[in-house]
Design an enzyme around this catalytic site. Structure first.
Site, PDB file in Angstrom:
ATOM      1  N   PRO A   1     -11.656 -38.702 -56.187  1.00  0.00           N
ATOM      2  CA  PRO A   1     -11.538 -40.264 -56.117  1.00  0.00           C
ATOM      3  C   PRO A   1     -11.061 -40.327 -54.432  1.00  0.00           C
ATOM      4  CG  PRO A   1      -9.679 -39.607 -57.238  1.00  0.00           C
ATOM      5  CD  PRO A   1     -10.433 -38.136 -57.157  1.00  0.00           C
ATOM      6  N   HIS A   2     -11.674 -41.528 -53.981  1.00  0.00           N
ATOM      7  CA  HIS A   2     -11.366 -41.890 -52.707  1.00  0.00           C
ATOM      8  C   HIS A   2     -11.441 -43.241 -52.535  1.00  0.00           C
ATOM      9  CE1 HIS A   2     -15.416 -40.666 -53.052  1.00  0.00           C
ATOM     10  NE2 HIS A   2     -15.841 -41.591 -52.010  1.00  0.00           N
ATOM     11  N   GLY A   3     -10.848 -44.018 -51.505  1.00  0.00           N
ATOM     12  CA  GLY A   3     -10.741 -45.375 -51.241  1.00  0.00           C
ATOM     13  C   GLY A   3     -12.000 -45.677 -50.930  1.00  0.00           C
TER      14      GLY A   3
END
Length: 94
Positions: free
Chosen positions: A11-13
């Site tokens: 997951p990432h921003g």
């Protein structure tokens, strides 16, 4: 989902908050029993914060590095109780 296969999710921003990232980095969460991630089970969740466009290089490095590991090596990463094992793998990527 940001599940990439082999028991790994990244997951990432979102782009909308990219300018808030002061420094690029990752965090590695280990779940030896796995956690549901979409329709799959993840054992390593690697969170990414990338300054500017750094996230693209981080994602590429992580995907390449994890692809080089055999199922047995990945299982060791999923279950090790030695943080240095994980640290050595991911300091090469970061």
């Amino acid at each position: 989902t940001t599940y990439i296969g082999k028991g790994i999710a990244i997951p990432h921003g979102e782009n909308a908050v990219k300018e808030c990232v002061k420094e690029s980095g990752i965090v590695v969460l280990q779940y030896p029993d796995g956690v549901q991630f979409g329709d799959d089970k993840a054992y390593l969740i690697i969170g990414i914060a990338g300054r500017g466009n750094d996230h693209l290089a981080i994602l590429a490095n992580l995907a390449t590095t994890m692809d080089e590991y055999s199922d047995e090596q990945l299982h060791e990463l999923y279950t090790t109780k030695d943080p240095d094992v994980l640290y050595k793998v991911f300091t090469k990527v970061d």
